[in-house]
Write a protein that holds these residues in place. Sequence first.
Motif, PDB file in Angstrom:
ATOM      1  N   ALA A   1      87.579  66.642  57.954  1.00 27.18           N
ATOM      2  CA  ALA A   1      87.808  65.705  57.188  1.00 27.18           C
ATOM      3  C   ALA A   1      86.262  65.142  57.732  1.00 27.18           C
ATOM      4  O   ALA A   1      86.011  64.904  58.461  1.00 27.18           O
ATOM      5  N   ARG A   2      85.397  64.413  56.938  1.00 31.57           N
ATOM      6  CA  ARG A   2      83.802  64.478  56.980  1.00 31.57           C
ATOM      7  C   ARG A   2      83.488  62.963  56.093  1.00 31.57           C
ATOM      8  O   ARG A   2      83.851  63.422  54.848  1.00 31.57           O
ATOM      9  N   GLN A   3      82.572  62.833  56.658  1.00 33.18           N
ATOM     10  CA  GLN A   3      81.739  61.377  55.721  1.00 33.18           C
ATOM     11  C   GLN A   3      79.785  62.408  55.966  1.00 33.18           C
ATOM     12  O   GLN A   3      79.616  62.596  56.718  1.00 33.18           O
ATOM     13  N   VAL A   4      79.386  62.300  55.099  1.00 31.45           N
ATOM     14  CA  VAL A   4      77.689  62.663  54.931  1.00 31.45           C
ATOM     15  C   VAL A   4      76.649  61.170  54.550  1.00 31.45           C
ATOM     16  O   VAL A   4      77.276  60.347  53.858  1.00 31.45           O
ATOM     17  N   ARG A   5      76.375  60.540  55.693  1.00 32.68           N
ATOM     18  CA  ARG A   5      75.657  59.501  54.874  1.00 32.68           C
ATOM     19  C   ARG A   5      74.160  60.071  55.933  1.00 32.68           C
ATOM     20  O   ARG A   5      73.956  60.535  56.462  1.00 32.68           O
ATOM     21  N   PHE A   6      73.405  59.100  54.688  1.00 31.95           N
ATOM     22  CA  PHE A   6      71.568  59.375  55.115  1.00 31.95           C
ATOM     23  C   PHE A   6      70.809  58.232  55.383  1.00 31.95           C
ATOM     24  O   PHE A   6      71.547  57.473  54.305  1.00 31.95           O
ATOM     25  N   ARG A   7      70.005  58.034  55.494  1.00 27.10           N
ATOM     26  CA  ARG A   7      68.909  56.973  55.200  1.00 27.10           C
ATOM     27  C   ARG A   7      67.115  57.103  55.703  1.00 27.10           C
ATOM     28  O   ARG A   7      67.396  58.110  56.429  1.00 27.10           O
ATOM     29  N   PRO A   8      66.304  56.813  54.954  1.00 27.32           N
ATOM     30  CA  PRO A   8      64.868  57.057  55.097  1.00 27.32           C
ATOM     31  C   PRO A   8      64.582  57.201  56.531  1.00 27.32           C
ATOM     32  O   PRO A   8      65.026  56.567  57.134  1.00 27.32           O
ATOM     33  N   SER A   9      63.785  57.635  56.935  1.00 33.04           N
ATOM     34  CA  SER A   9      63.158  58.105  58.197  1.00 33.04           C
ATOM     35  C   SER A   9      61.736  57.944  58.122  1.00 33.04           C
ATOM     36  O   SER A   9      60.852  57.800  56.517  1.00 33.04           O
ATOM     37  N   GLY A  10      60.636  57.888  59.007  1.00 34.20           N
ATOM     38  CA  GLY A  10      59.078  57.527  58.709  1.00 34.20           C
ATOM     39  C   GLY A  10      58.859  59.103  58.320  1.00 34.20           C
ATOM     40  O   GLY A  10      58.294  58.619  57.078  1.00 34.20           O
ATOM     41  N   ALA A  11      59.559  59.925  58.399  1.00 36.77           N
ATOM     42  CA  ALA A  11      59.057  61.424  58.202  1.00 36.77           C
ATOM     43  C   ALA A  11      59.679  62.332  56.736  1.00 36.77           C
ATOM     44  O   ALA A  11      59.431  62.990  56.084  1.00 36.77           O
ATOM     45  N   GLY A  12      61.340  61.274  56.529  1.00 36.42           N
ATOM     46  CA  GLY A  12      62.102  61.638  55.463  1.00 36.42           C
ATOM     47  C   GLY A  12      63.277  61.295  55.664  1.00 36.42           C
ATOM     48  O   GLY A  12      63.711  60.056  55.220  1.00 36.42           O
ATOM     49  N   TRP A  13      64.344  61.393  56.355  1.00 40.34           N
ATOM     50  CA  TRP A  13      65.703  61.025  56.318  1.00 40.34           C
ATOM     51  C   TRP A  13      65.934  61.953  57.239  1.00 40.34           C
ATOM     52  O   TRP A  13      66.167  62.883  57.954  1.00 40.34           O
ATOM     53  N   ASP A  14      67.154  60.808  58.198  1.00 40.16           N
ATOM     54  CA  ASP A  14      68.108  61.164  59.269  1.00 40.16           C
ATOM     55  C   ASP A  14      69.647  61.064  58.228  1.00 40.16           C
ATOM     56  O   ASP A  14      69.652  60.162  57.870  1.00 40.16           O
ATOM     57  N   VAL A  15      70.207  62.304  58.693  1.00 43.54           N
ATOM     58  CA  VAL A  15      71.664  62.634  58.514  1.00 43.54           C
ATOM     59  C   VAL A  15      72.414  62.196  59.017  1.00 43.54           C
ATOM     60  O   VAL A  15      72.477  63.016  60.221  1.00 43.54           O
ATOM     61  N   GLU A  16      73.668  61.471  59.050  1.00 44.54           N
ATOM     62  CA  GLU A  16      74.690  62.176  59.547  1.00 44.54           C
ATOM     63  C   GLU A  16      76.151  62.487  59.316  1.00 44.54           C
ATOM     64  O   GLU A  16      76.244  61.496  58.489  1.00 44.54           O
ATOM     65  N   VAL A  17      76.705  63.818  60.542  1.00 44.22           N
ATOM     66  CA  VAL A  17      77.623  64.125  59.511  1.00 44.22           C
ATOM     67  C   VAL A  17      79.157  63.785  59.959  1.00 44.22           C
ATOM     68  O   VAL A  17      78.735  64.485  61.748  1.00 44.22           O
ATOM     69  N   VAL A  18      79.600  63.156  59.780  1.00 44.63           N
ATOM     70  CA  VAL A  18      80.425  62.507  60.482  1.00 44.63           C
ATOM     71  C   VAL A  18      82.282  62.876  60.257  1.00 44.63           C
ATOM     72  O   VAL A  18      82.728  63.473  59.209  1.00 44.63           O
TER      73      VAL A  18
END
Length: 358
Positions: free
Chosen positions: A294-311
């Motif tokens: 079971a997982r969640q996917v969270r993302f946030r903008p970064s300087g060059a694109g996006w940082d995505v967390e798959v938890v």
Amino acid sequence: MAAAPDGTAPRPALPPLEPDVLALLPATDEAPRCSAHAAGIGTDPGGTSIAADAVALVEVPLPWPKPVFANGLLEGFRPMMDLHVGPTRLLAAVPPDERAQRSTIPVALHWRAGAGTQSAYFEADGPDGLRGLFAHLADQSPANPVPQGAGFASVGYAENERAVLICTQGSHDVCCGSEGTRLAADFEAVLRTYRDADVNEPYTGAPTASGRVAVYRVSHTGGHRFAPTAMTLPDGRMWAGIEAGEIATILDRTADAAAMASRCRGWWGAPTGPAQVAERAVFARVGWPLEDMARQVRFRPSGAGWDVEVVAAETGRAWTVSVEAGRTVPTIACRALGGLPAKPATEFTVTDIWETSK
């Protein structure tokens, strides 16, 4: 803006294409299918999946208009609905007897639950019953009792149902109509071969897990340029340019996950294009065991694109994925000279991935 010749409202102008995108268009005297052209220029299907907590399938006899919601049976419905189980993508499904008018309207609801899926099956007495069913599902769990005399009834419930949803809506795009219909027929033939063999031993090209596999021919799921396209359950992944034998290995989890990842449009639990591409990169690294987390996917903008967390919190595992915008490619008009009018679409590129602990 001038009205169209037939008196309808004018279509908004498409955004201009940059020179590098124009260079990827077909020659002006060519009129290829959009799926053939996308494959020819190596378009990455990543980031084009349905993003939803559930899919609801309503049997609607053919022929279907474009959009399918212009069908009287679906009048007042929208492609995305807010149900008790979460945001839900509503699709039409071809009845077993394609043009048959049945006395009831079958409905299947598949939703994400933990690392798997749950499914509920209903029958509505008619259009009013269908609207009543979805009003009920907006407030109630699909597992809750159905009111007597409501115009709809519950007819079944299951966990981790294996199903394949194949887009076959030719009125939306000829590629889905032809390639999707062929894929559905091919996979149904694979299933018949397996059933006729009456064995439970593995053999090439056939699902080997026990139990049924439901095959749905559904309305437009997006991404017709990647036809034939399908969604598999219970994993909730969408696939591009897929073939019947490959679907079998996906359902059985015997396919090489890293090799198949490039054909994955995305996972329905990832909310955006960059997030879907990031989750796909984790799938390529971890393989099929990821589907049991079971997982969640969270993302946030970064300087060059996006940082995505798959938890995957219950397992104590997590991944951070850096994603940037990649090529801009044209999405052409199918079988139109020069592929025009064409729209730009952005591909996404994974630049880094590392595992952390949670």
